[in-house]
Design an enzyme around this catalytic site. Structure first.
Site, short mmCIF file in Angstrom:
data_model
loop_
_atom_site.label_atom_id
_atom_site.label_comp_id
_atom_site.label_asym_id
_atom_site.label_seq_id
_atom_site.Cartn_x
_atom_site.Cartn_y
_atom_site.Cartn_z
N ALA A 346 0.86 -1.18 0.00
CA ALA A 346 0.00 0.00 0.00
C ALA A 346 0.89 1.23 0.00
O ALA A 346 2.01 1.20 0.53
CB ALA A 346 -0.94 0.01 1.20
N GLU A 347 0.41 2.32 -0.58
CA GLU A 347 1.27 3.46 -0.86
C GLU A 347 1.90 4.12 0.36
O GLU A 347 2.97 4.73 0.24
CB GLU A 347 0.54 4.52 -1.69
CG GLU A 347 -0.71 5.11 -1.08
CD GLU A 347 -1.96 4.39 -1.52
OE1 GLU A 347 -3.01 5.04 -1.55
OE2 GLU A 347 -1.88 3.18 -1.82
N PRO A 348 1.32 4.05 1.58
CA PRO A 348 2.01 4.73 2.69
C PRO A 348 3.27 4.05 3.16
O PRO A 348 3.99 4.61 3.99
CB PRO A 348 0.95 4.76 3.79
CG PRO A 348 0.05 3.62 3.49
CD PRO A 348 0.00 3.56 1.99
N GLY A 349 3.55 2.82 2.68
CA GLY A 349 4.85 2.24 3.01
C GLY A 349 4.86 0.80 3.45
O GLY A 349 5.93 0.26 3.74
#
Length: 553
Positions: A346-349
């Site tokens: 997922a894009e937040p890490g």
């Protein structure tokens, strides 16, 4: 000769030790001045400094007896990911006219109070890609004039199509088109950060911050560095205080040299790990939980679409799951015991594990690694993703998609532009119904019980070729086994079940995508239309009703 003495040692006040940086929330926010540019970290509720946001709102509304009402005012607020619960929390505390004058945000869907100010032309407002804003924080820290990127070309962020401006009163250009060696790029201008507001778990009196109980590390470090190097103020909210010089240096995420104020959360609800989880040890990587502990999704249209989308997964794929309907794909993969065959991100890490959904989206159970959000977008923008699953709001027959603004609602692009422009393959998922869709699965057949309000698409009660498409009588090689949607083997099949639902002319599709030839009408002359580029299945039934579903790209 007298031995020389260092000037620091000649001042008795210097010998008393370092300054204690621990202050109250009210004391910290009194240092914010009118017109400051404020950067906040967070992802929905993860890593968001709720106590600081509440204190800023209370000061503005006059609840602080030591500060006049209406201050600070005319702030410029900048943030990357959506930070809010869609109601009152998060950046909704900034949703007062006069408190903010300009907002530069990556996602607006969870901050309806700021939305209202933007769409009613009461503040200047921009929507830039989420990954771009995280990288801007890093470039501000490095003293660079701006960020050069291909991300956003051809979208509403492109200055030829609006430059990310949301309303009519927003005039200043933050994005320029540049040509380098014949190649087009977008140049995103940097700007100084006067106040950085971030969150951690533990601090010492010197301001060293660890994040051991946070589900994500996000862009906290680069925001702190950007504000410090801009000559600004860094405020960090934490859960607890440790003795000076007792923190493990390898766990210190934000060094004390970057921090001005440390605020201990005044209430437990201000330091929740997510907006619905006080603390989940599996999100923090403290423990790993058995897959059997993760509940299966309820059978609904979301699960039906998630199961079909999961058929696109291949072994060793590196996958991004977007917010909304794509969240269910992780649950399906876990239920089908294929989660270990690919890596979900997922894009937040988060890397690996099972990404969470709802207001915990962004976190992951049993993650293999948690990296900073700017680094994750480096990986995404460089083409590291094999496959991405994204939701959609509007689509046309040419594959043009809108997820940012529809009617009075301003959702914002979030990471959609970064991901969709750089992943090797993108699958869009949705019901293609606007409004109140009600679906039931009766006798193992999906049926539409109620059409959506103002919907563009209506799914008739019996549309056999779509039912078979979901049921997958002849799935592609290696496809998931559709136990939940398969007809029981001992039930006598009716004529409707056997019907191939061909178009009137008998035209047959090649079946190249793994579906039975004859199940896919292909031309307008046959009374049916297939738009492969848009990922849209469109057909007119013989009764003249319209059916459409968004099952695959």
């Amino acid at each position: 000769m007298h031995p020389s003495i260092h000037p620091l040692l000649s001042n008795p006040q210097q010998l008393s030790g370092k300054r204690n940086k621990i202050v109250s929330a009210a004391e910290a926010v009194r240092l914010i001045n009118d017109g400051d540019t404020v950067a906040t970290g967070g992802f929905i509720g993860i890593g968001f400094a709720e106590n600081i946001a509440v204190a800023i709102e209370q000061r503005f509304l006059g609840a602080d007896p030591q500060s006049p009402a209406g201050s600070p005012r005319n702030l410029t607020l900048t943030y990357a990911a959506g930070q809010g619960d869609g109601k009152e929390r998060g950046l909704n505390h900034f949703g007062h006219e006069g408190l903010v004058a300009r907002v530069i945000g990556g996602h607006w869907g969870l901050v309806p109070k700021l939305q209202q100010l933007a769409v009613s032309n009461r503040i200047e407002a921009y929507n830039l890609p989420q990954g771009i804003i995280t990288h801007l924080f890093r470039d501000i820290a490095a003293g660079k004039p701006g960020l050069l990127s291909h991300v956003g070309l051809g979208t509403f962020v492109d200055p030829r199509h609006g430059g990310g401006k949301i309303n009519a009163i927003t005039k200043k250009d933050l994005v320029e088109l540049m040509l380098i060696d014949g190649q087009e790029y977008l140049f995103y201008k940097t700007f100084p950060i006067n106040v950085g507001i971030i969150r951690g778990t533990t601090a010492d009196p010197d301001g060293n911050i660890t994040m051991e109980k946070e589900a994500l590390t996000l862009e906290a470090q680069v925001i702190a560095m950007a504000a410090h190097n801009s000559g600004g103020l860094v405020i960090v909210q934490v859960e607890r205080i440790a003795e000076r010089s007792t923190l493990n240096s390898r766990q210190v995420k934000i060094p004390g040299i970057l921090v001005d104020c440390v605020v201990v959360a005044e209430k437990p609800e201000y330091q929740m790990q997510t907006f619905i989880e006080p603390y989940n040890a599996a999100f923090a990587g403290e423990i790993r939980v058995p897959m059997s502990a993760i509940p299966a999704m309820e059978l609904s249209e979301r699960k039906i679409i998630a199961r079909r989308a999961a058929l696109e997964l291949k072994p060793n794929n590196i996958v991004n799951l977007g917010i909304g309907m794509p969240e269910g794909i992780a649950n399906v993969a876990a239920e089908e015991k294929i989660i270990d065959l690919m890596t979900l991100t997922a894009e937040p890490g988060v890397v690996g594990g099972i990404p969470a959904g709802g207001l915990s989206f962004g976190a992951a159970t049993n993650a293999e690694a948690i990296i900073d959000q700017p680094a994750q977008f480096d990986f995404y923008d460089g083409g590291g993703l094999d496959l991405a699953f994204l939701g959609l709001a509007q689509a046309d027959a040419h594959g043009n998609l809108n997820v940012s603004r529809f009617g009075p609602r301003l959702a914002g692009a979030g990471g959609f532009i970064n991901i969709s422009q750089n992943a090797k393959k993108v699958v869009f998922v949705g019901t293609f119904t606007a409004g109140q869709l009600a679906v039931a699965v009766l006798r193992w057949r999906p049926e539409n019980c109620q059409g959506g309000r103002n919907e563009e698409i209506r799914l008739p009660r019996r549309t056999p070729h779509i039912q078979r498409r979901i049921r997958l009588q002849a799935p592609p090689a290696g496809a998931l086994h559709y136990r939940a949607l398969r007809f029981p083997s001992d039930r006598r099949r009716t004529r409707t079940d056997r019907d191939r639902s061909r178009c009137r002319s008998g035209a047959r599709h090649s079946g190249a995508d793994g579906f039975p030839a004859g199940d896919q009408p292909r031309s307008e002359n046959d009374g049916c239309t297939h738009f492969p580029r848009a990922g849209v299945w469109h057909a007119r039934s013989h009764a003249g009703a319209t059916a459409r579903t968004a099952l695959h790209l």
